[in-house]
Design a protein around this motif. Structure first.
Motif, mmCIF file in Angstrom:
data_model
loop_
_atom_site.group_PDB
_atom_site.id
_atom_site.type_symbol
_atom_site.label_atom_id
_atom_site.label_comp_id
_atom_site.label_asym_id
_atom_site.label_seq_id
_atom_site.Cartn_x
_atom_site.Cartn_y
_atom_site.Cartn_z
ATOM 1 N N LYS A 70 0.858 -1.187 0.000
ATOM 2 C CA LYS A 70 0.000 0.000 0.000
ATOM 3 C C LYS A 70 0.890 1.232 0.000
ATOM 4 O O LYS A 70 2.008 1.212 0.512
ATOM 5 N N GLY A 71 0.371 2.319 -0.548
ATOM 6 C CA GLY A 71 1.095 3.575 -0.497
ATOM 7 C C GLY A 71 2.223 3.688 -1.503
ATOM 8 O O GLY A 71 2.984 4.651 -1.468
ATOM 9 N N MET A 72 2.359 2.708 -2.398
ATOM 10 C CA MET A 72 3.387 2.831 -3.428
ATOM 11 C C MET A 72 3.044 4.001 -4.336
ATOM 12 O O MET A 72 1.873 4.285 -4.591
ATOM 13 N N ARG A 73 4.087 4.657 -4.818
ATOM 14 C CA ARG A 73 3.867 5.876 -5.601
ATOM 15 C C ARG A 73 3.924 5.571 -7.096
ATOM 16 O O ARG A 73 4.889 4.967 -7.570
ATOM 17 N N ILE A 74 2.903 5.990 -7.804
ATOM 18 C CA ILE A 74 2.815 5.762 -9.251
ATOM 19 C C ILE A 74 2.741 7.113 -9.952
ATOM 20 O O ILE A 74 1.905 7.955 -9.600
ATOM 21 N N LEU A 75 3.607 7.321 -10.937
ATOM 22 C CA LEU A 75 3.540 8.541 -11.759
ATOM 23 C C LEU A 75 2.972 8.172 -13.119
ATOM 24 O O LEU A 75 3.477 7.274 -13.787
ATOM 25 N N HIS B 86 -6.756 1.045 -4.841
ATOM 26 C CA HIS B 86 -5.880 -0.013 -4.324
ATOM 27 C C HIS B 86 -4.801 0.551 -3.386
ATOM 28 O O HIS B 86 -3.844 -0.133 -3.049
ATOM 29 N N GLY B 87 -4.972 1.798 -3.011
ATOM 30 C CA GLY B 87 -4.077 2.385 -2.019
ATOM 31 C C GLY B 87 -2.813 3.014 -2.565
ATOM 32 O O GLY B 87 -1.916 3.389 -1.808
ATOM 33 N N TYR B 88 -2.735 3.165 -3.896
ATOM 34 C CA TYR B 88 -1.549 3.802 -4.476
ATOM 35 C C TYR B 88 -1.635 5.315 -4.345
ATOM 36 O O TYR B 88 -2.708 5.898 -4.395
ATOM 37 N N GLU B 89 -0.459 5.925 -4.221
ATOM 38 C CA GLU B 89 -0.373 7.387 -4.247
ATOM 39 C C GLU B 89 -0.061 7.772 -5.696
ATOM 40 O O GLU B 89 0.934 7.320 -6.264
ATOM 41 N N ILE B 90 -0.931 8.581 -6.285
ATOM 42 C CA ILE B 90 -0.831 8.868 -7.718
ATOM 43 C C ILE B 90 -0.397 10.312 -7.962
ATOM 44 O O ILE B 90 -0.897 11.248 -7.335
ATOM 45 N N GLU B 91 0.521 10.481 -8.888
ATOM 46 C CA GLU B 91 0.922 11.804 -9.373
ATOM 47 C C GLU B 91 0.742 11.779 -10.883
ATOM 48 O O GLU B 91 0.923 10.740 -11.521
ATOM 49 N N GLU B 92 0.380 12.934 -11.484
ATOM 50 C CA GLU B 92 0.142 12.977 -12.924
ATOM 51 C C GLU B 92 1.034 14.008 -13.594
ATOM 52 O O GLU B 92 1.382 15.028 -12.998
#
Length: 228
Positions: free
Chosen positions: A3-8, A27-33
């Motif tokens: 959980k908390g994995m960062r996805i760009l 699903h608990g991901y931290e998202i950046e765009e």
């Protein structure tokens, strides 16, 4: 996947970004765009994502060049989004350093399966002595391959080929990547070598070589050893 994995996500299409943000966020991901390649490259450095999703069709610079630039200083897993029937694009992206690709339109389930493989590989040691893919076991120390406990006799070249596929299990490897790893850079255009040896390997390790479960053909691109 933790959980908390960062996805760009680097994509200029608002609907794709929204879909991914909602689905992956759930699903608990931290998202950046990022909406451009240039912005995506700089955010990779500041956000430090655990995984990148890059659309190859960006408005400012080619997605393949974004992959190439990021690969100069980062080994973060990269999955590219491609349009159907653009084999050349997929191959160039993989050769530039992408870990995998998903063809649009794609299902979130398919993308997440690819993400799991890429993240697992990034977390695993590159020096695992024994690699297990379902009932196929490759022992790198003893240079021994077994299927369902039965040892398979391989030629040195067949072994090198299954070894490189096993070390990158779950990931598609292009013809060029396989040729370079097994035969050396001088052979990177001789794809018939690959076809012949993949055929031989399948006859030895697959229960039914015409319906392979282990070594899967990615049409026009390369081969993938399934991470069952």
């Amino acid at each position: 996947m933790k959980k908390g994995m960062r996805i760009l996500i680097i994509d200029d299409e608002p609907q794709i970004r929204k879909l991914l943000k909602v689905a992956l966020g759930a699903h608990g991901y931290e998202i950046e765009e990022a909406t451009t390649g240039v912005d995506g490259i700089s955010r990779t450095a500041t956000f430090k994502p655990d995984l990148l999703i890059i659309d190859l069709g960006l408005p400012d610079i080619d997605g393949k060049d974004v992959v190439k630039t990021i690969r100069e200083w980062s080994q973060t897993p990269i999955i590219v989004l491609t349009v159907r029937d653009q084999e050349e694009e997929k191959i160039e992206a993989l050769d530039a350093g992408a870990d995998d690709y998903v063809t649009k339109p794609f299902s979130v389930g398919e993308l997440m399966a690819r993400m799991r493989v890429s993240l697992r590989r990034a977390a695993a040691s590159e020096h695992e002595p024994v690699i297990t893919c379902g009932d196929l076991v490759v022992d790198l120390v003893q240079r021994r391959v077994t299927v369902a406990g039965k040892e398979i006799k391989l030629t040195p070249t067949e072994y090198e080929l299954i070894k490189i596929l096993a070390q990158h299990r779950g990931r598609v490897l292009t013809h060029k990547q396989l040729l370079k790893a097994v035969w050396g850079a001088a052979y990177d255009e001789d794809t018939h070598y690959i076809r012949v040896y993949i055929g031989q390997l399948r006859r030895k390790i697959e229960a039914d070589p015409t319906q392979p479960r282990h070594i899967i053909t990615e049409s026009g691109v390369g081969y993938r050893l399934m991470d069952h």
